[in-house]
Design a protein around this motif. Structure first.
Motif, PDB file in Angstrom:
ATOM      1  N   SER A  26       0.822  -1.209   0.000  1.00  0.00           N
ATOM      2  CA  SER A  26       0.000   0.000   0.000  1.00  0.00           C
ATOM      3  C   SER A  26       0.854   1.256   0.000  1.00  0.00           C
ATOM      4  O   SER A  26       0.560   2.219  -0.720  1.00  0.00           O
ATOM      5  CB  SER A  26      -0.924   0.009   1.222  1.00  0.00           C
ATOM      6  OG  SER A  26      -1.856  -1.041   1.148  1.00  0.00           O
ATOM      7  N   VAL A  27       1.920   1.263   0.780  1.00  0.00           N
ATOM      8  CA  VAL A  27       2.825   2.411   0.813  1.00  0.00           C
ATOM      9  C   VAL A  27       3.482   2.598  -0.551  1.00  0.00           C
ATOM     10  O   VAL A  27       3.603   3.722  -1.049  1.00  0.00           O
ATOM     11  CB  VAL A  27       3.880   2.253   1.935  1.00  0.00           C
ATOM     12  CG1 VAL A  27       4.979   3.288   1.811  1.00  0.00           C
ATOM     13  CG2 VAL A  27       3.207   2.326   3.296  1.00  0.00           C
ATOM     14  N   ARG A  28       3.861   1.505  -1.182  1.00  0.00           N
ATOM     15  CA  ARG A  28       4.464   1.600  -2.518  1.00  0.00           C
ATOM     16  C   ARG A  28       3.462   2.175  -3.526  1.00  0.00           C
ATOM     17  O   ARG A  28       3.815   3.043  -4.334  1.00  0.00           O
ATOM     18  CB  ARG A  28       4.957   0.238  -2.976  1.00  0.00           C
ATOM     19  CG  ARG A  28       5.597   0.311  -4.353  1.00  0.00           C
ATOM     20  CD  ARG A  28       6.094  -1.021  -4.810  1.00  0.00           C
ATOM     21  NE  ARG A  28       6.613  -0.922  -6.164  1.00  0.00           N
ATOM     22  CZ  ARG A  28       7.564  -1.659  -6.654  1.00  0.00           C
ATOM     23  NH1 ARG A  28       8.124  -2.578  -5.903  1.00  0.00           N
ATOM     24  NH2 ARG A  28       7.964  -1.514  -7.889  1.00  0.00           N
ATOM     25  N   ARG A  29       2.217   1.691  -3.492  1.00  0.00           N
ATOM     26  CA  ARG A  29       1.203   2.216  -4.411  1.00  0.00           C
ATOM     27  C   ARG A  29       0.978   3.704  -4.185  1.00  0.00           C
ATOM     28  O   ARG A  29       0.834   4.476  -5.130  1.00  0.00           O
ATOM     29  CB  ARG A  29      -0.114   1.448  -4.272  1.00  0.00           C
ATOM     30  CG  ARG A  29      -0.085   0.091  -4.953  1.00  0.00           C
ATOM     31  CD  ARG A  29      -1.454  -0.549  -5.024  1.00  0.00           C
ATOM     32  NE  ARG A  29      -2.026  -0.827  -3.720  1.00  0.00           N
ATOM     33  CZ  ARG A  29      -1.854  -1.951  -3.039  1.00  0.00           C
ATOM     34  NH1 ARG A  29      -1.114  -2.911  -3.531  1.00  0.00           N
ATOM     35  NH2 ARG A  29      -2.428  -2.112  -1.867  1.00  0.00           N
ATOM     36  N   LEU A  30       0.961   4.127  -2.935  1.00  0.00           N
ATOM     37  CA  LEU A  30       0.787   5.545  -2.614  1.00  0.00           C
ATOM     38  C   LEU A  30       1.954   6.361  -3.177  1.00  0.00           C
ATOM     39  O   LEU A  30       1.746   7.422  -3.788  1.00  0.00           O
ATOM     40  CB  LEU A  30       0.680   5.750  -1.106  1.00  0.00           C
ATOM     41  CG  LEU A  30       0.514   7.188  -0.629  1.00  0.00           C
ATOM     42  CD1 LEU A  30      -0.769   7.803  -1.188  1.00  0.00           C
ATOM     43  CD2 LEU A  30       0.535   7.240   0.891  1.00  0.00           C
ATOM     44  N   ALA A  31       3.167   5.866  -3.014  1.00  0.00           N
ATOM     45  CA  ALA A  31       4.337   6.564  -3.553  1.00  0.00           C
ATOM     46  C   ALA A  31       4.261   6.653  -5.075  1.00  0.00           C
ATOM     47  O   ALA A  31       4.590   7.697  -5.658  1.00  0.00           O
ATOM     48  CB  ALA A  31       5.616   5.844  -3.124  1.00  0.00           C
ATOM     49  N   GLU A  32       3.798   5.600  -5.724  1.00  0.00           N
ATOM     50  CA  GLU A  32       3.655   5.610  -7.180  1.00  0.00           C
ATOM     51  C   GLU A  32       2.624   6.646  -7.625  1.00  0.00           C
ATOM     52  O   GLU A  32       2.812   7.318  -8.641  1.00  0.00           O
ATOM     53  CB  GLU A  32       3.287   4.220  -7.694  1.00  0.00           C
ATOM     54  CG  GLU A  32       4.437   3.240  -7.597  1.00  0.00           C
ATOM     55  CD  GLU A  32       4.040   1.801  -7.884  1.00  0.00           C
ATOM     56  OE1 GLU A  32       2.822   1.486  -7.914  1.00  0.00           O
ATOM     57  OE2 GLU A  32       4.954   0.978  -8.078  1.00  0.00           O
ATOM     58  N   VAL A  33       1.547   6.798  -6.862  1.00  0.00           N
ATOM     59  CA  VAL A  33       0.524   7.810  -7.174  1.00  0.00           C
ATOM     60  C   VAL A  33       1.134   9.194  -7.064  1.00  0.00           C
ATOM     61  O   VAL A  33       0.944  10.043  -7.943  1.00  0.00           O
ATOM     62  CB  VAL A  33      -0.710   7.673  -6.250  1.00  0.00           C
ATOM     63  CG1 VAL A  33      -1.614   8.871  -6.341  1.00  0.00           C
ATOM     64  CG2 VAL A  33      -1.474   6.389  -6.582  1.00  0.00           C
ATOM     65  N   PHE A  34       1.874   9.437  -5.996  1.00  0.00           N
ATOM     66  CA  PHE A  34       2.524  10.744  -5.823  1.00  0.00           C
ATOM     67  C   PHE A  34       3.506  11.014  -6.949  1.00  0.00           C
ATOM     68  O   PHE A  34       3.553  12.141  -7.476  1.00  0.00           O
ATOM     69  CB  PHE A  34       3.246  10.837  -4.484  1.00  0.00           C
ATOM     70  CG  PHE A  34       2.326  10.991  -3.297  1.00  0.00           C
ATOM     71  CD1 PHE A  34       1.127  11.679  -3.384  1.00  0.00           C
ATOM     72  CD2 PHE A  34       2.666  10.429  -2.076  1.00  0.00           C
ATOM     73  CE1 PHE A  34       0.292  11.822  -2.288  1.00  0.00           C
ATOM     74  CE2 PHE A  34       1.827  10.563  -0.975  1.00  0.00           C
ATOM     75  CZ  PHE A  34       0.645  11.260  -1.075  1.00  0.00           C
ATOM     76  N   LEU A  35       4.282  10.031  -7.333  1.00  0.00           N
ATOM     77  CA  LEU A  35       5.250  10.225  -8.414  1.00  0.00           C
ATOM     78  C   LEU A  35       4.564  10.484  -9.749  1.00  0.00           C
ATOM     79  O   LEU A  35       4.992  11.359 -10.514  1.00  0.00           O
ATOM     80  CB  LEU A  35       6.163   9.014  -8.528  1.00  0.00           C
ATOM     81  CG  LEU A  35       7.177   8.846  -7.399  1.00  0.00           C
ATOM     82  CD1 LEU A  35       7.910   7.518  -7.545  1.00  0.00           C
ATOM     83  CD2 LEU A  35       8.174  10.001  -7.393  1.00  0.00           C
ATOM     84  N   SER A  36       3.496   9.776 -10.035  1.00  0.00           N
ATOM     85  CA  SER A  36       2.799  10.014 -11.305  1.00  0.00           C
ATOM     86  C   SER A  36       2.097  11.367 -11.305  1.00  0.00           C
ATOM     87  O   SER A  36       2.040  12.033 -12.333  1.00  0.00           O
ATOM     88  CB  SER A  36       1.808   8.886 -11.601  1.00  0.00           C
ATOM     89  OG  SER A  36       0.754   8.882 -10.668  1.00  0.00           O
ATOM     90  N   ALA A  37       1.601  11.803 -10.162  1.00  0.00           N
ATOM     91  CA  ALA A  37       0.955  13.124 -10.074  1.00  0.00           C
ATOM     92  C   ALA A  37       1.995  14.220 -10.268  1.00  0.00           C
ATOM     93  O   ALA A  37       1.714  15.259 -10.868  1.00  0.00           O
ATOM     94  CB  ALA A  37       0.265  13.287  -8.740  1.00  0.00           C
ATOM     95  N   GLU A  38       3.199  13.988  -9.779  1.00  0.00           N
ATOM     96  CA  GLU A  38       4.276  14.957  -9.917  1.00  0.00           C
ATOM     97  C   GLU A  38       4.698  15.111 -11.382  1.00  0.00           C
ATOM     98  O   GLU A  38       5.093  16.195 -11.812  1.00  0.00           O
ATOM     99  CB  GLU A  38       5.475  14.514  -9.070  1.00  0.00           C
ATOM    100  CG  GLU A  38       6.605  15.489  -9.005  1.00  0.00           C
ATOM    101  CD  GLU A  38       7.689  14.995  -8.070  1.00  0.00           C
ATOM    102  OE1 GLU A  38       8.659  14.396  -8.587  1.00  0.00           O
ATOM    103  OE2 GLU A  38       7.554  15.198  -6.851  1.00  0.00           O
ATOM    104  N   GLU A  39       4.595  14.045 -12.168  1.00  0.00           N
ATOM    105  CA  GLU A  39       4.994  14.073 -13.570  1.00  0.00           C
ATOM    106  C   GLU A  39       3.964  14.760 -14.464  1.00  0.00           C
ATOM    107  O   GLU A  39       4.292  15.194 -15.553  1.00  0.00           O
ATOM    108  CB  GLU A  39       5.222  12.651 -14.069  1.00  0.00           C
ATOM    109  CG  GLU A  39       6.422  11.990 -13.428  1.00  0.00           C
ATOM    110  CD  GLU A  39       6.544  10.511 -13.797  1.00  0.00           C
ATOM    111  OE1 GLU A  39       5.685   9.992 -14.534  1.00  0.00           O
ATOM    112  OE2 GLU A  39       7.485   9.892 -13.323  1.00  0.00           O
ATOM    113  N   GLU A  40       2.712  14.867 -14.005  1.00  0.00           N
ATOM    114  CA  GLU A  40       1.675  15.499 -14.812  1.00  0.00           C
ATOM    115  C   GLU A  40       1.869  17.016 -14.840  1.00  0.00           C
ATOM    116  O   GLU A  40       2.286  17.600 -13.836  1.00  0.00           O
ATOM    117  CB  GLU A  40       0.291  15.163 -14.258  1.00  0.00           C
ATOM    118  CG  GLU A  40      -0.062  13.694 -14.415  1.00  0.00           C
ATOM    119  CD  GLU A  40      -1.421  13.360 -13.831  1.00  0.00           C
ATOM    120  OE1 GLU A  40      -2.171  14.275 -13.464  1.00  0.00           O
ATOM    121  OE2 GLU A  40      -1.731  12.153 -13.756  1.00  0.00           O
ATOM    122  N   PRO A  41       1.548  17.651 -15.993  1.00  0.00           N
ATOM    123  CA  PRO A  41       1.753  19.108 -16.093  1.00  0.00           C
ATOM    124  C   PRO A  41       0.776  19.889 -15.235  1.00  0.00           C
ATOM    125  O   PRO A  41      -0.221  19.535 -14.823  1.00  0.00           O
ATOM    126  CB  PRO A  41       1.526  19.412 -17.560  1.00  0.00           C
ATOM    127  CG  PRO A  41       0.944  18.186 -18.174  1.00  0.00           C
ATOM    128  CD  PRO A  41       1.111  17.059 -17.216  1.00  0.00           C
TER     129      PRO A  41
END
Length: 74
Positions: free
Chosen positions: A59-74
């Motif tokens: 779950s922590v990994r999935r949350l980190a992946e969400v944050f990273l993908s949100a950071e990549e969006e313009p």
């Protein structure tokens, strides 16, 4: 499949079997799981199981992946 019961905790392989982990969970070393158990057991005020520790780490990994993908969006 008809005629066969679905696998469950009683008929499926044990998670503590010591076998090779699936590729999706190979980053979960025994040491990482043990550390998560120590940390989260203290936070929960009870000893958590290995399965609970794996679930928390995933779950922590999935949350980190969400944050990273949100950071990549313009």
């Amino acid at each position: 499949m008809p005629g066969f019961p679905p696998p469950n905790r009683h008929t499926g392989p044990e998670s503590d079997s010591g076998g090779v982990r699936p590729l999706s969970t190979q980053w979960l070393s025994d040491e990482r799981i043990a550390e998560a158990r120590r940390v989260w057991s203290k936070a929960y005020g009870r000893v958590i199981s290995q399965d609970e520790a794996v679930e928390i780490l995933m779950s922590v990994r999935r949350l980190a992946e969400v944050f990273l993908s949100a950071e990549e969006e313009p």
